[in-house]
Scaffold this active site. Structure first.
Site, PDB file in Angstrom:
ATOM      1  N   GLY A  32       0.835  -1.197   0.000  1.00  0.00           N
ATOM      2  CA  GLY A  32       0.000   0.000   0.000  1.00  0.00           C
ATOM      3  C   GLY A  32       0.868   1.244   0.000  1.00  0.00           C
ATOM      4  O   GLY A  32       2.068   1.176   0.247  1.00  0.00           O
ATOM      5  N   VAL A  39       3.645   0.916   2.546  1.00  0.00           N
ATOM      6  CA  VAL A  39       3.616  -0.329   3.313  1.00  0.00           C
ATOM      7  C   VAL A  39       4.212  -1.423   2.437  1.00  0.00           C
ATOM      8  O   VAL A  39       3.768  -1.640   1.305  1.00  0.00           O
ATOM      9  CB  VAL A  39       2.171  -0.729   3.718  1.00  0.00           C
ATOM     10  CG1 VAL A  39       2.198  -1.965   4.613  1.00  0.00           C
ATOM     11  CG2 VAL A  39       1.459   0.417   4.430  1.00  0.00           C
ATOM     12  N   ASP A 168     -13.873   4.192  11.354  1.00  0.00           N
ATOM     13  CA  ASP A 168     -13.945   3.806   9.941  1.00  0.00           C
ATOM     14  C   ASP A 168     -13.991   2.290   9.802  1.00  0.00           C
ATOM     15  O   ASP A 168     -13.292   1.705   8.975  1.00  0.00           O
ATOM     16  CB  ASP A 168     -12.755   4.414   9.187  1.00  0.00           C
ATOM     17  CG  ASP A 168     -12.939   4.373   7.669  1.00  0.00           C
ATOM     18  OD1 ASP A 168     -14.053   4.020   7.203  1.00  0.00           O
ATOM     19  OD2 ASP A 168     -11.972   4.680   6.948  1.00  0.00           O
TER      20      ASP A 168
HETATM   21  N1  ADE Z   1      -1.776  -3.875   3.721  1.00  0.00           N
HETATM   22  C1  ADE Z   1      -1.721  -2.966   4.698  1.00  0.00           C
HETATM   23  N2  ADE Z   1      -1.535  -3.549   5.873  1.00  0.00           N
HETATM   24  C2  ADE Z   1      -1.488  -4.875   5.646  1.00  0.00           C
HETATM   25  C3  ADE Z   1      -1.342  -6.000   6.469  1.00  0.00           C
HETATM   26  N3  ADE Z   1      -1.186  -5.868   7.775  1.00  0.00           N
HETATM   27  N4  ADE Z   1      -1.366  -7.217   5.882  1.00  0.00           N
HETATM   28  C4  ADE Z   1      -1.523  -7.322   4.562  1.00  0.00           C
HETATM   29  N5  ADE Z   1      -1.666  -6.295   3.731  1.00  0.00           N
HETATM   30  C5  ADE Z   1      -1.650  -5.084   4.267  1.00  0.00           C
END
Ligand code: ADE
Length: 286
Positions: A32, A39, A168
């Site tokens: 992300g 991330v 949320d």
């Molecule tokens: N994307 C954002 N956080 C995540 C997570 N903890 N596990 C998998 N995908 C993600």
């Protein structure tokens, strides 16, 4: 046999969760991104074990607001502590002025996409002379779907016990592990404890926000419970859009006039409470 859930020992105690830079390894797989940074998939070494992780990286040139939010998220996650039905904090690291937050990895991704992916279309034609009817079904069993709903309720119960308001909660903010354990995610973005008055201009997720939070901007554990109700509806409809086609103004007016999501066709009677029949009881809340 393997324990049902592996909890690193240090997460049970009062450890500050600091990780050494050498204990973190980042992969190139991006999970992300946002204006805070990104991330990435990776691993962290905890008590000698390598654990798969989603590692949030605060970018070097982040503005003060993003830095504050990152720190707040860490603080809230530390305050909340461990629970099997939330995305837990595995550790934090500050290396060469760059900040890292290691979170549990949930390999099956978010619940909304998972529900939508599970849809299958079955054609029913009970009699030869009848027009075939296409129905939507799921590859997921009702038992699994109800277990997932129970998981989310447990995670939210824990947040409520810690006086943390999510604000949320929705299927897109629930993640699924390799064993399909549901974990509430992104609660670290919810600010502080108790009642929170939203001041920022961020878009409000109006389809899952409680009627009183929409009109007063005051969020409580009870407004999270409303969102949980909408999440149940998302599960039963396999990732449907609540109040589909309704814009926010119209929805607000409808809600104030007593309009509520109707019971989906395939929803068990026992899972649906008709709140329009309970209006007299609800009035004492105002
Ligand atoms: N994307 C954002 N956080 C995540 C997570 N903890 N596990 C998998 N995908 C993600």
């Amino acid at each position: 046999t393997e324990p049902p859930y592996h909890i690193p020992l240090r997460m049970m105690g009062t450890s500050d969760l600091e990780l050494g830079w050498k204990d973190i390894s980042l992969s190139s797989k991006l999970l992300g991104a946002g204006n805070f940074g990104e991330v990435r998939k990776g691993t962290v070494k905890i008590d000698g074990d390598r654990i798969q992780s989603a590692i949030k990286v605060l970018k070097r040139g982040a503005d003060e607001e993003s830095k504050d939010e990152f720190q707040q998220e860490v603080d809230i996650m530390r305050h909340v502590g461990f629970h099997p039905n939330i995305i837990n904090l595995l550790g934090v690291c500050n290396h060469k002025g760059q900040q890292y937050m290691a979170l549990e990895l949930a390999t099956n991704g978010d619940l909304l996409k998972y529900l939508r992916k599970s849809r299958v279309h079955v054609t029913e034609k009970p009699y030869a002379n009848m027009r075939p009817e296409v129905q939507t079904a799921s590859t997921l069993s009702p038992v699994l779907l109800l277990r997932i709903a129970g998981d989310v309720a447990s995670g939210m119960e824990h947040l409520a016990a810690k006086d943390v308001i999510h604000r949320d909660l929705a299927a897109r903010n629930v993640l699924l592990t390799d064993r399909l354990i549901a974990k509430v995610a992104d609660f670290g973005l919810s600010r502080g404890e108790g009642i929170y008055e939203q001041k920022s201009r961020k878009a409000i997720p109006f389809r899952s926000t409680a009627i009183e939070a929409l009109s007063t901007k005051i969020y409580t554990t009870k407004s999270d419970v409303w969102s949980f109700g909408i999440l149940l509806w998302e599960i039963v409809t396999l990732g449907g859009t609540p109040y589909s086609g309704m814009k926010s103004r119209l929805l607000m007016r409808g809600l104030h006039e007593g309009y509520r999501l109707p019971k989906p066709r395939n929803c068990e009677d026992a899972l649906y409470v008709d709140f329009s029949q309970l209006n007299d009881n609800l009035l004492i809340l105002h």
